[in-house]
Design an enzyme around this catalytic site. Structure first.
Site, PDB file in Angstrom:
ATOM      1  CD  GLU A 142      -9.601 -69.878  -5.694  1.00 30.08           C
ATOM      2  OE1 GLU A 142     -10.746 -69.938  -6.163  1.00 30.08           O
ATOM      3  OE2 GLU A 142      -9.273 -70.407  -4.620  1.00 30.08           O
ATOM      4  NE  ARG A 170      -5.563 -72.795   5.596  1.00 30.73           N
ATOM      5  CZ  ARG A 170      -5.918 -72.360   4.395  1.00 30.73           C
ATOM      6  NH1 ARG A 170      -5.809 -73.131   3.341  1.00 30.73           N
ATOM      7  NH2 ARG A 170      -6.370 -71.149   4.234  1.00 30.73           N
ATOM      8  CE  LYS A 175      -8.457 -66.102  -1.014  1.00 32.30           C
ATOM      9  NZ  LYS A 175      -7.969 -66.175  -2.394  1.00 32.30           N
TER      10      LYS A 175
HETATM   11  P1  ATP Z   1      -8.347 -68.976   1.812  1.00 27.89           P
HETATM   12  O1  ATP Z   1      -8.578 -70.321   2.423  1.00 27.89           O
HETATM   13  O2  ATP Z   1      -7.834 -67.963   2.751  1.00 27.89           O
HETATM   14  O3  ATP Z   1      -9.492 -68.493   1.012  1.00 27.89           O
HETATM   15  P2  ATP Z   1      -7.132 -69.948  -0.493  1.00 27.89           P
HETATM   16  O4  ATP Z   1      -6.271 -71.139  -0.340  1.00 27.89           O
HETATM   17  O5  ATP Z   1      -8.454 -70.125  -1.093  1.00 27.89           O
HETATM   18  O6  ATP Z   1      -7.151 -69.183   0.864  1.00 27.89           O
HETATM   19  P3  ATP Z   1      -5.737 -68.902  -2.705  1.00 27.89           P
HETATM   20  O7  ATP Z   1      -5.871 -67.564  -3.302  1.00 27.89           O
HETATM   21  O8  ATP Z   1      -6.228 -70.062  -3.455  1.00 27.89           O
HETATM   22  O9  ATP Z   1      -6.430 -68.826  -1.287  1.00 27.89           O
HETATM   23  O10 ATP Z   1      -4.254 -69.145  -2.180  1.00 27.89           O
HETATM   24  C1  ATP Z   1      -3.092 -69.004  -2.942  1.00 27.89           C
HETATM   25  C2  ATP Z   1      -2.020 -69.841  -2.304  1.00 27.89           C
HETATM   26  O11 ATP Z   1      -1.809 -69.471  -0.948  1.00 27.89           O
HETATM   27  C3  ATP Z   1      -2.384 -71.308  -2.308  1.00 27.89           C
HETATM   28  O12 ATP Z   1      -1.294 -72.033  -2.812  1.00 27.89           O
HETATM   29  C4  ATP Z   1      -2.649 -71.623  -0.877  1.00 27.89           C
HETATM   30  O13 ATP Z   1      -2.279 -72.948  -0.597  1.00 27.89           O
HETATM   31  C5  ATP Z   1      -1.793 -70.618  -0.129  1.00 27.89           C
HETATM   32  N1  ATP Z   1      -2.386 -70.313   1.184  1.00 27.89           N
HETATM   33  C6  ATP Z   1      -3.642 -69.890   1.430  1.00 27.89           C
HETATM   34  N2  ATP Z   1      -3.849 -69.755   2.753  1.00 27.89           N
HETATM   35  C7  ATP Z   1      -2.696 -70.101   3.371  1.00 27.89           C
HETATM   36  C8  ATP Z   1      -2.272 -70.175   4.747  1.00 27.89           C
HETATM   37  N3  ATP Z   1      -3.087 -69.868   5.759  1.00 27.89           N
HETATM   38  N4  ATP Z   1      -1.006 -70.568   4.993  1.00 27.89           N
HETATM   39  C9  ATP Z   1      -0.168 -70.860   3.987  1.00 27.89           C
HETATM   40  N5  ATP Z   1      -0.495 -70.812   2.680  1.00 27.89           N
HETATM   41  C10 ATP Z   1      -1.745 -70.446   2.365  1.00 27.89           C
HETATM   42 MG    MG Z   2      -8.493 -71.313  -2.772  1.00 30.54          MG
END
Ligand code: ATP
Ligand code: MG
Length: 559
Positions: free
Chosen positions: A40, A269, A279
């Site tokens: 995102e 994760r 984020k």
């Molecule tokens: P955050 O929780 O940091 O805001 P998010 O999951 O909302 O992260 P996205 O932009 O939706 O962030 O993430 C894109 C991809 O990265 C998703 O498929 C998510 O599962 C993966 N991802 C996010 N954080 C991690 C992490 N700590 N370890 C592994 N993969 C991750």
């Molecule tokens: Mg997300």
């Protein structure tokens, strides 16, 4: 193709996802492998994302499939073009190439709308006018089933008319939503008639003002995967329950009710000690000015790590070392630092920098500074030589001198004691000047002119080597020494960040570097002998500012 060498699938450690893919290909469930990385665009990427990027792009490479970069951009109020651009830069920097143009969920807004209409026509979606509070009450709880909305049994014709009105901007924000008709008694909360579309009079960075209704993330995400033909849809464990909703949506649409539709698999994760990863939390650090920005070298963002001197190879290697599983765990910083140290030890040119300088005068040296050829890398002759200087005035590090050598294993400079200057001569401390407070201001030495690259001819033993720079040629430089950003292993547990932030996470020092670093490239790491790995800061222009990537040895285990 990507800049790094392809690794054969067989050489990489097996994980449960590879096993699934191998089975799927053997059983002809799919004839190809297609993945995607779906951020995102609401913040900068962090090292957790790097894990997901390495997994998705790595699998596509190994199985000769492809991987899309797709922005899941369904929430215009939180998104920005700045993030879209930063994310592309970070993925490319890691050495991966996405298939074709970057994709956007917003590319498919027309299709999503058509699929919503299909669900309405099948009696599987309805426009609901419960307000937020009522909707919450109707939803029930983990222990109690929900209640059907009074709008649940409106006819498809009427719902179609209402949905059209939503799209045409005839309702206010929050007045109604389109919901899937699934099961208000489901033990999975996400199946209790989840919202599919909401009204937002927001400008979108890709579609402008065309839409005033936006799909919910869950509806858009599974459809985007299906539209693109993704086979293995990989995400983190918190989306485990949502998988039921994704499967429901695809199973009820004519285009996607087939065995080769995308299937989702979840992995754990990455959590790193002494930092935060989401984020939302990283936004908070930036907004509260606890760091200088998303690319502050103390941030666990890809842009921060790049500015700190981490290499793409080291982050890919780190991803390999931590592996893929379903077990939630905390990864130690020592593992991340070991990965970058192992890479830089091989590739970083050696250089000398004095971070806390004290002047040395070589009393028996006269004339112009002497040019000396020193190896760029002691174990790799192919990296060539560099020019350093020795002369009458030098700088050494204050910590490398004591007036009186302590008994035992002291291997630095002292009065009446010899030490070797790295790449140069043996020198001996003779006397010092001090200021009014008793601090040493100048150390006077003599040197043995017969010891350049040679042991003393008389066989005397000189233990200890210290680094130095020649004073007239050296360049003044600023050094930023970084430490952990937080004082506790898991800062998310603390009441507020201020109470657990490490106020000494940045210490600035003024000193000197070798003249050869005049045109050093930003982000390119050097090993400053005995001091650690450093790289030139990428935001400081012509000023010599060096960020410490990591110290030479692990400091995490003993702290
Ligand atoms: P955050 O929780 O940091 O805001 P998010 O999951 O909302 O992260 P996205 O932009 O939706 O962030 O993430 C894109 C991809 O990265 C998703 O498929 C998510 O599962 C993966 N991802 C996010 N954080 C991690 C992490 N700590 N370890 C592994 N993969 C991750
Ligand atoms: Mg997300």
């Amino acid at each position: 193709m990507s800049q790094h060498n392809k690794t054969d699938a067989v050489e990489r450690p097996v994980n449960f996802i590879r096993n699934i893919i191998n089975d799927d290909l053997a059983n002809h469930k799919y004839e190809r492998v297609q993945t995607r990385f779906p951020p995102e665009p609401n913040g900068y990427l962090h090292i957790g994302h790097a894990k997901s990027i390495c997994l998705n792009f790595g699998l596509a490479e190994d199985y000769q499939g492809f991987c899309n970069l797709r922005f899941d951009d369904t929430n215009p109020s939180k998104e920005d073009l700045e993030y879209v651009e930063a994310i592309q830069k970070d993925v490319a920097w890691l050495g991966f190439e996405w298939h074709g143009e970057p994709k956007y969920s917003s590319n498919y807004f027309d299709q999503f709308y058509a699929y919503a209409v299909e669900l309405i026509e099948k009696g599987l979606a309805y426009v609901c006018f419960l307000n937020a509070e009522e909707a919450r009450a109707y939803r029930g709880s983990l222990t109690e089933p929900g209640k059907d909305s009074p709008y649940r049994n409106t006819s498809p014709e009427e719902n179609l008319a209402l949905f059209t009105k939503m799209k045409q901007g005839e309702f206010k924000e929050g007045e109604c939503v389109l919901r899937a008709k699934i099961d208000m008694a489901s033990s999975f909360m996400c199946l209790r008639d989840p919202a599919l579309y909401r009204i937002r009079f927001e400008h979108h960075h890709q579609t402008g003002d065309v839409w005033c209704i936006y799909p919910m993330y869950d509806f858009a995400h599974c459809l985007s995967d299906a539209i693109e033909g993704v086979t293995h849809s990989l995400c983190t464990l918190e989306f485990q329950d949502n998988r039921r909703l994704y499967d429901w949506v695809l199973a009820h649409l004519n285009d996607f009710n087939r065995p080769d539709r995308p299937h989702q698999y979840e992995f754990s994760r990455l959590n790193l000690e002494y930092t935060v990863m989401s984020k939302r939390k990283l936004h908070q650090l930036v907004d509260d000015h606890l760091v200088s920005g998303w690319d502050d070298p103390r941030m666990p963002t890809i842009s921060g790590l790049r500015r700190r001197g981490y290499t793409p190879a080291s982050l890919r290697d780190f991803a390999e070392r931590i592996g893929i599983s379903k077990v939630d765990s905390m990864t130690g910083m020592d593992i991340l630092e070991a990965a970058v140290r192992d890479d830089l030890n091989k590739v970083a040119p050696r250089s000398m920098a004095v971070l806390d300088p004290v002047k040395v005068v070589i009393e028996n040296f006269e004339g112009e500074p002497l040019s000396i050829q020193a190896p760029v890398h002691p174990q790799n002759e192919a990296m060539g030589k560099r020019e350093i200087f020795f002369g009458r005035e030098l700088y050494i590090d204050r910590a490398d001198f004591l007036e009186e050598a302590p008994n035992g294993k002291y291997q630095r400079l002292a009065l009446n004691k010899e030490v070797r200057l790295r790449n140069a001569f043996i020198v001996k401390g003779e006397r010092v000047d001090k200021d009014a407070e008793g601090n040493v201001t100048t150390i006077y030495c003599t040197y043995d002119p017969e010891t350049l690259g040679k042991k003393p001819a008389d066989g005397r033993k000189v233990k200890g080597v210290i680094h130095f720079v020649e004073a007239s040629k050296a360049l003044p430089a600023v050094f930023r020494i970084y430490d952990r950003l937080f004082t506790v292993e898991n800062p998310v547990k603390a009441d507020n960040f201020e109470s657990v932030i490490n106020t000494e996470s940045l210490v600035v020092k003024q000193g000197f570097v070798e003249p050869g670093l005049d045109n050093s490239d930003p982000e390119k790491a050097y090993q400053f002998e005995r001091e650690g790995y450093f790289c030139r800061d990428n935001q400081s222009g012509n000023i010599q500012v060096y960020n410490r990537t990591v110290p030479l040895r692990d400091t995490w285990s003993k702290k």
